[in-house]
Design a protein around this motif. Structure first.
Motif, PDB file in Angstrom:
ATOM      1  N   SER A 100       0.855  -1.186   0.000  1.00  0.00           N
ATOM      2  CA  SER A 100       0.000   0.000   0.000  1.00  0.00           C
ATOM      3  C   SER A 100       0.888   1.232   0.000  1.00  0.00           C
ATOM      4  O   SER A 100       1.800   1.343   0.818  1.00  0.00           O
ATOM      5  N   ALA A 101       0.621   2.167  -0.904  1.00  0.00           N
ATOM      6  CA  ALA A 101       1.407   3.397  -0.935  1.00  0.00           C
ATOM      7  C   ALA A 101       1.209   4.172   0.356  1.00  0.00           C
ATOM      8  O   ALA A 101       0.079   4.357   0.817  1.00  0.00           O
ATOM      9  N   LEU A 102       2.296   4.609   0.965  1.00  0.00           N
ATOM     10  CA  LEU A 102       2.217   5.371   2.204  1.00  0.00           C
ATOM     11  C   LEU A 102       1.354   6.608   1.989  1.00  0.00           C
ATOM     12  O   LEU A 102       1.540   7.352   1.033  1.00  0.00           O
ATOM     13  N   GLY A 103       0.376   6.797   2.865  1.00  0.00           N
ATOM     14  CA  GLY A 103      -0.524   7.927   2.737  1.00  0.00           C
ATOM     15  C   GLY A 103      -1.824   7.602   2.031  1.00  0.00           C
ATOM     16  O   GLY A 103      -2.643   8.501   1.818  1.00  0.00           O
ATOM     17  N   SER A 104      -2.023   6.340   1.670  1.00  0.00           N
ATOM     18  CA  SER A 104      -3.271   5.953   1.005  1.00  0.00           C
ATOM     19  C   SER A 104      -4.466   6.259   1.902  1.00  0.00           C
ATOM     20  O   SER A 104      -4.416   6.059   3.117  1.00  0.00           O
ATOM     21  N   GLU A 105      -5.539   6.710   1.310  1.00  0.00           N
ATOM     22  CA  GLU A 105      -6.729   7.071   2.067  1.00  0.00           C
ATOM     23  C   GLU A 105      -7.536   5.839   2.437  1.00  0.00           C
ATOM     24  O   GLU A 105      -7.531   4.833   1.735  1.00  0.00           O
ATOM     25  N   GLY A 106      -8.233   5.922   3.562  1.00  0.00           N
ATOM     26  CA  GLY A 106      -9.129   4.854   3.972  1.00  0.00           C
ATOM     27  C   GLY A 106      -8.469   3.727   4.726  1.00  0.00           C
ATOM     28  O   GLY A 106      -9.134   2.763   5.100  1.00  0.00           O
ATOM     29  N   VAL A 107      -7.155   3.828   4.944  1.00  0.00           N
ATOM     30  CA  VAL A 107      -6.422   2.790   5.668  1.00  0.00           C
ATOM     31  C   VAL A 107      -5.446   3.458   6.624  1.00  0.00           C
ATOM     32  O   VAL A 107      -5.187   4.660   6.555  1.00  0.00           O
ATOM     33  N   GLN A 108      -4.897   2.666   7.522  1.00  0.00           N
ATOM     34  CA  GLN A 108      -3.788   3.088   8.368  1.00  0.00           C
ATOM     35  C   GLN A 108      -2.557   2.327   7.909  1.00  0.00           C
ATOM     36  O   GLN A 108      -2.592   1.105   7.799  1.00  0.00           O
ATOM     37  N   ARG A 238      -6.718  -1.565   9.129  1.00  0.00           N
ATOM     38  CA  ARG A 238      -7.852  -0.679   9.343  1.00  0.00           C
ATOM     39  C   ARG A 238      -7.478   0.497  10.256  1.00  0.00           C
ATOM     40  O   ARG A 238      -6.646   0.352  11.157  1.00  0.00           O
ATOM     41  N   ILE A 239      -8.100   1.621  10.007  1.00  0.00           N
ATOM     42  CA  ILE A 239      -7.900   2.791  10.854  1.00  0.00           C
ATOM     43  C   ILE A 239      -8.336   2.456  12.276  1.00  0.00           C
ATOM     44  O   ILE A 239      -9.403   1.880  12.493  1.00  0.00           O
ATOM     45  N   GLY A 240      -7.493   2.792  13.222  1.00  0.00           N
ATOM     46  CA  GLY A 240      -7.800   2.541  14.616  1.00  0.00           C
ATOM     47  C   GLY A 240      -7.194   1.272  15.184  1.00  0.00           C
ATOM     48  O   GLY A 240      -7.186   1.085  16.405  1.00  0.00           O
ATOM     49  N   GLU A 241      -6.662   0.404  14.322  1.00  0.00           N
ATOM     50  CA  GLU A 241      -6.059  -0.845  14.811  1.00  0.00           C
ATOM     51  C   GLU A 241      -4.578  -0.600  15.123  1.00  0.00           C
ATOM     52  O   GLU A 241      -3.681  -1.124  14.464  1.00  0.00           O
ATOM     53  N   ASN A 242      -4.364   0.198  16.153  1.00  0.00           N
ATOM     54  CA  ASN A 242      -3.015   0.661  16.460  1.00  0.00           C
ATOM     55  C   ASN A 242      -2.118  -0.441  17.001  1.00  0.00           C
ATOM     56  O   ASN A 242      -0.918  -0.482  16.696  1.00  0.00           O
ATOM     57  N   ASP A 243      -2.646  -1.339  17.818  1.00  0.00           N
ATOM     58  CA  ASP A 243      -1.832  -2.438  18.339  1.00  0.00           C
ATOM     59  C   ASP A 243      -1.360  -3.347  17.208  1.00  0.00           C
ATOM     60  O   ASP A 243      -0.216  -3.793  17.195  1.00  0.00           O
ATOM     61  N   TRP A 244      -2.252  -3.618  16.274  1.00  0.00           N
ATOM     62  CA  TRP A 244      -1.916  -4.459  15.117  1.00  0.00           C
ATOM     63  C   TRP A 244      -0.842  -3.781  14.272  1.00  0.00           C
ATOM     64  O   TRP A 244       0.127  -4.403  13.850  1.00  0.00           O
ATOM     65  N   ARG A 246       1.392  -1.605  15.325  1.00  0.00           N
ATOM     66  CA  ARG A 246       2.659  -1.643  16.049  1.00  0.00           C
ATOM     67  C   ARG A 246       3.291  -3.028  16.001  1.00  0.00           C
ATOM     68  O   ARG A 246       4.529  -3.153  15.887  1.00  0.00           O
ATOM     69  N   SER A 247       2.474  -4.069  16.074  1.00  0.00           N
ATOM     70  CA  SER A 247       3.012  -5.432  15.970  1.00  0.00           C
ATOM     71  C   SER A 247       3.677  -5.646  14.615  1.00  0.00           C
ATOM     72  O   SER A 247       4.761  -6.233  14.520  1.00  0.00           O
ATOM     73  N   LEU A 248       3.032  -5.157  13.567  1.00  0.00           N
ATOM     74  CA  LEU A 248       3.598  -5.293  12.223  1.00  0.00           C
ATOM     75  C   LEU A 248       4.885  -4.491  12.085  1.00  0.00           C
ATOM     76  O   LEU A 248       5.854  -4.960  11.471  1.00  0.00           O
ATOM     77  N   ASN A 249       4.915  -3.290  12.637  1.00  0.00           N
ATOM     78  CA  ASN A 249       6.137  -2.488  12.570  1.00  0.00           C
ATOM     79  C   ASN A 249       7.307  -3.198  13.240  1.00  0.00           C
ATOM     80  O   ASN A 249       8.444  -3.149  12.758  1.00  0.00           O
ATOM     81  N   THR A 250       7.030  -3.861  14.350  1.00  0.00           N
ATOM     82  CA  THR A 250       8.081  -4.612  15.038  1.00  0.00           C
ATOM     83  C   THR A 250       8.616  -5.724  14.156  1.00  0.00           C
ATOM     84  O   THR A 250       9.837  -5.938  14.053  1.00  0.00           O
ATOM     85  N   ILE A 251       7.714  -6.443  13.482  1.00  0.00           N
ATOM     86  CA  ILE A 251       8.124  -7.535  12.596  1.00  0.00           C
ATOM     87  C   ILE A 251       8.888  -6.993  11.397  1.00  0.00           C
ATOM     88  O   ILE A 251       9.900  -7.565  10.972  1.00  0.00           O
ATOM     89  N   LEU A 252       8.440  -5.880  10.842  1.00  0.00           N
ATOM     90  CA  LEU A 252       9.122  -5.293   9.683  1.00  0.00           C
ATOM     91  C   LEU A 252      10.550  -4.908  10.030  1.00  0.00           C
ATOM     92  O   LEU A 252      11.460  -5.072   9.207  1.00  0.00           O
ATOM     93  N   ARG A 253      10.760  -4.404  11.231  1.00  0.00           N
ATOM     94  CA  ARG A 253      12.124  -4.080  11.656  1.00  0.00           C
ATOM     95  C   ARG A 253      12.948  -5.352  11.851  1.00  0.00           C
ATOM     96  O   ARG A 253      14.097  -5.436  11.390  1.00  0.00           O
ATOM     97  N   LYS A 254      12.375  -6.321  12.529  1.00  0.00           N
ATOM     98  CA  LYS A 254      13.109  -7.544  12.859  1.00  0.00           C
ATOM     99  C   LYS A 254      13.471  -8.340  11.617  1.00  0.00           C
ATOM    100  O   LYS A 254      14.567  -8.910  11.529  1.00  0.00           O
ATOM    101  N   ARG A 255      12.569  -8.395  10.638  1.00  0.00           N
ATOM    102  CA  ARG A 255      12.773  -9.250   9.450  1.00  0.00           C
ATOM    103  C   ARG A 255      13.132  -8.431   8.217  1.00  0.00           C
ATOM    104  O   ARG A 255      12.921  -8.884   7.087  1.00  0.00           O
TER     105      ARG A 255
END
Length: 284
Positions: A100-108, A238-244, A246-255
């Motif tokens: 997803s392009a960073l800044g896409s509308e309708g998503v986080q 989805r917008i508002g799924e902040n824990d999800w 953050r979990s993905l960001n952690t994986i993206l850094r690790k892998r």
């Protein structure tokens, strides 16, 4: 990245469209972000990104995420096009869009995990030394491009429209020979029906190799910022799924190294943080 366009606009750049997807019945939706499986929203026929056989680089990256979560991947398939986000993430049928392009509308968006750019493709040995769309050697040449994508505006500014061949961003003809519009453009270039092509880099490199014709894939790194030719690509939740997120960001850094290897295996042009040069393999 420069300010990215909406997800639909990026879909024009990267993917074929099919409209009219049916919205799922909201009374029969599974729970959101299930813990026992990674539910991915995917296109069943859009190589090199994804396909039903799970051969695309986004499929492999989804596999890396699932491996880190210790779960299996389950896909909800829908052809990319108008309403893709609404009918996938929006209905709760899946929990992750891998590209997803960073800044896409309708998503986080998560943090971006790669940066790439549009590219110029020519047959090896043709138009030697060309590095940008303003090169005089491109004047009068038949240049294939997907209609509605950012390079079209730039080509208009440079007077390349009269000989440009614009390909429709989506096709409803089931008898078409190629899986995607990008594949059709590269096939026409290989056959000599056009002289050059301008395509989104993550598809261009792989398609050029698959064509069986030696081609130069030239990232367009010297174009003006408007229209943007480079984009940062993230994952979408989805917008508002902040824990999800953050979990993905952690994986993206690790892998990160594993993900970069997948992208390089598919000949994705990777740009540095400033999006001004190609990222060398040893740079992280």
């Amino acid at each position: 990245m420069r300010r990215a366009r909406t997800h639909a606009a990026m879909s024009l750049a990267l993917l074929p469209f099919l409209a009219g997807a049916r919205v799922a019945d909201a009374q029969h939706l599974p729970d959101l972000v299930t813990a026992d499986v990674l539910r991915v929203c995917g296109d069943p026929g859009n190589m090199p990104f994804s396909e039903r056989k799970e051969d695309g680089f986004e499929n492999r990256i989804a596999g890396i995420i699932a491996d880190e979560l210790k779960v299996k991947v389950r896909y909800y398939w829908l052809t990319q096009g108008p309403g893709f986000v609404r009918n996938t993430l929006g209905t709760g049928l899946c929990d992750l869009i891998v590209g997803s392009a960073l800044g896409s509308e309708g998503v986080q968006n998560t943090n971006p995990y790669y940066r790439s750019s549009y590219t110029l493709l020519v047959k090896k040995g043709d138009l030697a030394g060309v590095s940008g769309l303003d090169d005089p050697k491109l004047k009068g040449k038949r240049i294939g491009v997907i209609a509605g994508t950012p390079p079209v505006n730039r080509m208009g500014d440079l007077g390349l429209i009269s000989t440009m061949k614009a390909y429709a961003p989506y096709q409803l003809d089931p008898s078409r020979k190629n899986q995607t519009v990008g594949a059709e453009i590269v096939s026409d270039l290989a056959a000599g029906q056009i002289d050059a092509a301008v395509l989104w880099g993550p598809s261009a490199g792989w398609l050029a190799k698959q064509s069986g014709t030696a081609m130069d894939v030239i990232p367009l790194l010297k174009e003006p910022d408007r229209p943007p030719m480079s984009y940062r690509i993230a994952m979408a939740v989805r917008i508002g799924e902040n824990d999800w997120k953050r979990s993905l960001n952690t994986i993206l850094r690790k892998r990160r190294a594993d993900i970069e290897k997948v992208l390089r295996d598919f000949d994705v042009p990777l740009l540095d943080e400033e999006e001004k040069k190609l990222l060398a393999p040893e740079e992280h």
